[in-house]
Design an enzyme around this catalytic site. Structure first.
Site, PDB file in Angstrom:
ATOM      1  N   LYS A   1       0.859  -1.192   0.000  1.00 54.47           N
ATOM      2  CA  LYS A   1       0.000   0.000   0.000  1.00 54.47           C
ATOM      3  C   LYS A   1       0.891   1.236   0.000  1.00 54.47           C
ATOM      4  O   LYS A   1       1.947   1.237   0.651  1.00 54.47           O
ATOM      5  CB  LYS A   1      -0.893  -0.061   1.251  1.00 54.47           C
ATOM      6  CG  LYS A   1      -1.959   1.000   1.359  1.00 54.47           C
ATOM      7  CD  LYS A   1      -2.793   0.769   2.624  1.00 54.47           C
ATOM      8  CE  LYS A   1      -3.881   1.798   2.837  1.00 54.47           C
ATOM      9  NZ  LYS A   1      -4.669   1.520   4.074  1.00 54.47           N
TER      10      LYS A   1
ATOM     11  N   SER B   1      -9.557   1.505   3.333  1.00 46.18           N
ATOM     12  CA  SER B   1      -8.716   2.289   2.465  1.00 46.18           C
ATOM     13  C   SER B   1      -7.666   1.450   1.740  1.00 46.18           C
ATOM     14  O   SER B   1      -7.040   1.950   0.814  1.00 46.18           O
ATOM     15  CB  SER B   1      -8.023   3.381   3.278  1.00 46.18           C
ATOM     16  OG  SER B   1      -7.105   2.831   4.222  1.00 46.18           O
TER      17      SER B   1
ATOM     18  N   SER C   1      -9.924  -0.785   7.404  1.00 45.58           N
ATOM     19  CA  SER C   1      -9.252  -0.577   6.119  1.00 45.58           C
ATOM     20  C   SER C   1      -8.617  -1.820   5.500  1.00 45.58           C
ATOM     21  O   SER C   1      -8.237  -1.793   4.328  1.00 45.58           O
ATOM     22  CB  SER C   1      -8.199   0.522   6.235  1.00 45.58           C
ATOM     23  OG  SER C   1      -8.823   1.777   6.209  1.00 45.58           O
TER      24      SER C   1
END
Ligand SMILES: *[C@@H]1O[C@H](CO)[C@@H](O)[C@H](O)[C@H]1NC(C)=O
Ligand SMILES: *[C@@H]1O[C@H](CO)[C@@H](O)[C@H](O)[C@H]1NC(C)=O
Length: 494
Positions: free
Chosen positions: A106, A187, A211
């Site tokens: 990420k 996210s 997330s």
């Protein structure tokens, strides 16, 4: 799996892919597991370079639609060559389960290399970090190949309340690979999408509240949200050191667990939390808990199901405005992000107020008119860990003690099972672990997962349950755009 309505986007992908099918002899590794790949490596039928090439091609062809990857690592192929040479020379390192395996991070997980670390925002483009994040360093030490950076809800969904899940300025709107119009959640959207669509073997995501669990559920992959501190947060663009955690997302429980095993442990740069959690790490690692019989004797679904149990004050815990979580995160974010920015070697921005000013100067690039920066503005108004913040943190600890802790201990539960991501604040506010496993496909083929949560350090039990559930149900199906069309090799040179 229900019939997936083919959107225009996927119809285009599919026909291109079918056309390309006969012109490429490449084998599809988009659904391969780590243990498949290690056996191909071992029998000499696959090199890490070939595998990395496969994923780079796949990213090139799918990413214009899915927008799951922000940058690919320009050194991924040469890193793969190094891994291939190590394997040929019989080095000890090359016997590791992640050796030569391409993994995406990420974009809030720092790497000290040619990749940028930006949380999806142009504000951090060109910033230079001092070193690899603790978890990135551990992956590299295990011989894994950092394939690139995955997209995310910008700033891990902490810039604003008004942007769609999976959107960030640098890569646009991430798409659910199953149903283009479905929410990819966030996210860690790009990490989930790329694992689901076979653009990497696995990816790392991060979670402050939901997330990892939510995008794992929405994109039909396995997501492990570890106990806070089990994995180092050093070098991760923070929201809240009290709640942030880094965990794997992959197509199978076994693959996610193999990645988890490589990234856990003490890190002197996140000393307090990782020291406190280090004793949870079992001798012999986590893969020993991948047992098909893992549900036996467990007091929950598939074994002994206790239904209709209630967590005290559950509605308050789930109420972000009143549980204390919002008050705490806003104050913690300002402190933590200011500390992160101040430690960068070079950076166009050095504080939250710089970020707000950057966004005001780059309104179009960051789509400020449409999406705003409400969380940044609210966080900027906070004044450290003042009395009301400390009270909020204390309240969350009490809610957890009287809630999930008491419920699980009084009923001798191994895990709490909940659909989808409904439960994430219960796990988030006091640092508990959870695992989301694909459970099926609902209306229009939109995926949903099941979440197993437990008390701190309960990863071994959660892994046993998650693995047994996965093996018993085998619910996950690859997204149609992949299974029907091999590579979709639109830009392949060869
Ligand atoms: C990182 O960002 C710079 C712009 O600041 C860009 O030139 C470079 O290509 C980016 N790195 C990668 C790997 O995309
Ligand atoms: C539930 O919340 C109320 C109000 O904050 C509090 O008085 C009560 O002690 C809480 N109950 C538990 C079990 O935590």
């Amino acid at each position: 799996m229900a019939i997936v309505p083919l959107s225009l986007t996927f119809a285009i992908l599919l026909s291109t892919a079918v056309a390309a099918f006969h012109s490429t002899a490449a084998i599809d590794y988009g659904e391969s597991t780590i243990s498949d790949i290690q056996s191909y490596f071992a029998d000499g039928s696959l090199t890490s370079r070939q595998l990395v090439s496969f994923y780079l091609t796949r990213i090139q062809s799918l990413n214009p639609y899915l927008r799951a990857v922000i940058e690919v690592n320009p050194d991924a192929l040469s890193d793969a060559d190094i891994a291939d040479r190590q394997r040929l020379s019989g080095s000890l390192l090359s016997r590791g389960i992640l050796h030569g395996i391409p993994i995406l991070l990420k974009d809030n997980i720092a790497t000290r290399d040619r990749l940028n670390t930006t949380a999806g925002s142009f504000a951090l483009l060109g910033s230079v970090v001092q070193r690899n994040a603790g978890v990135a360093g551990r992956l590299r030490s295990a011989g894994a190949i950092i394939l690139g950076k995955a997209s995310l809800s910008e700033w891990a969904n902490f810039r604003t309340d008004h942007a769609p899940n999976g959107w960030c300025a640098r890569s646009g709107q991430g798409k659910n690979p199953y149903v283009a119009s479905a929410d990819p959640c966030g996210s860690s959207s790009g990490s989930a999408i790329s694992a689901a669509a076979g653009m990497a073997v696995a990816a790392l995501g991060t979670e402050t509240d939901g997330s990892i669990i939510c995008p794992a559920s929405a994109n039909s992959v396995v997501g492990i949200k570890p106990t806070v501190g089990l994995t180092s947060r050093a070098g991760v663009i923070p929201v809240s050191p009290r709640q942030d955690t880094v965990g794997p997302m992959a197509r199978t429980v076994a693959d996610a667990v193999a990645v988890l095993e490589a990234i856990v442990g003490y890190d002197e740069r996140d000393a307090e939390a990782t020291a406190a959690a280090a004793w949870f790490v079992p001798e012999g690692g986590y893969r020993q808990f991948l047992k098909v019989e893992g549900l036996k004797g467990k007091r929950e679904k598939g074994a002994i199901l206790l239904d209709n149990l209630e967590i005290a004050n559950a509605s308050l815990i789930l109420d972000w405005d009143n549980s204390g979580e919002k008050v705490a995160l806003l104050a913690e974010f300002k402190l933590a992000v200011n500390a992160y920015l101040s430690e960068l070697v070079t950076s166009p921005v050095r504080s939250l107020s710089d970020l707000i000013a950057f966004n005001n100067e780059h309104k179009i690039q960051e789509q400020i008119q449409e999406y705003g920066q409400t969380s940044f503005l609210e966080a900027e108004k906070t004044n450290g860990l003042e009395a009301k913040v400390r009270a909020a943190i204390k309240r969350m600890a009490e809610l957890s003690a009287n809630g999930i802790e008491r419920l699980m201990k009084e009923n001798k539960l191994d895990a709490v099972v909940t659909p989808d991501y409904s439960f994430t604040p219960v796990l988030a506010i006091n640092g508990y672990p959870g695992i989301s496993v694909p459970a099926g496909y609902g209306e229009f083929g939109v995926p949903f997962g099941i979440c197993f949560g437990g008390l701190k350090g309960s990863e071994p039990t959660l892994i046993e349950i998650a693995y047994a559930f996965e093996q018993a149900t085998k619910a996950r199906k690859p997204p149609l755009l992949i299974s029907a069309g091999d590579l979709g090799c639109m830009h392949c040179g060869d």
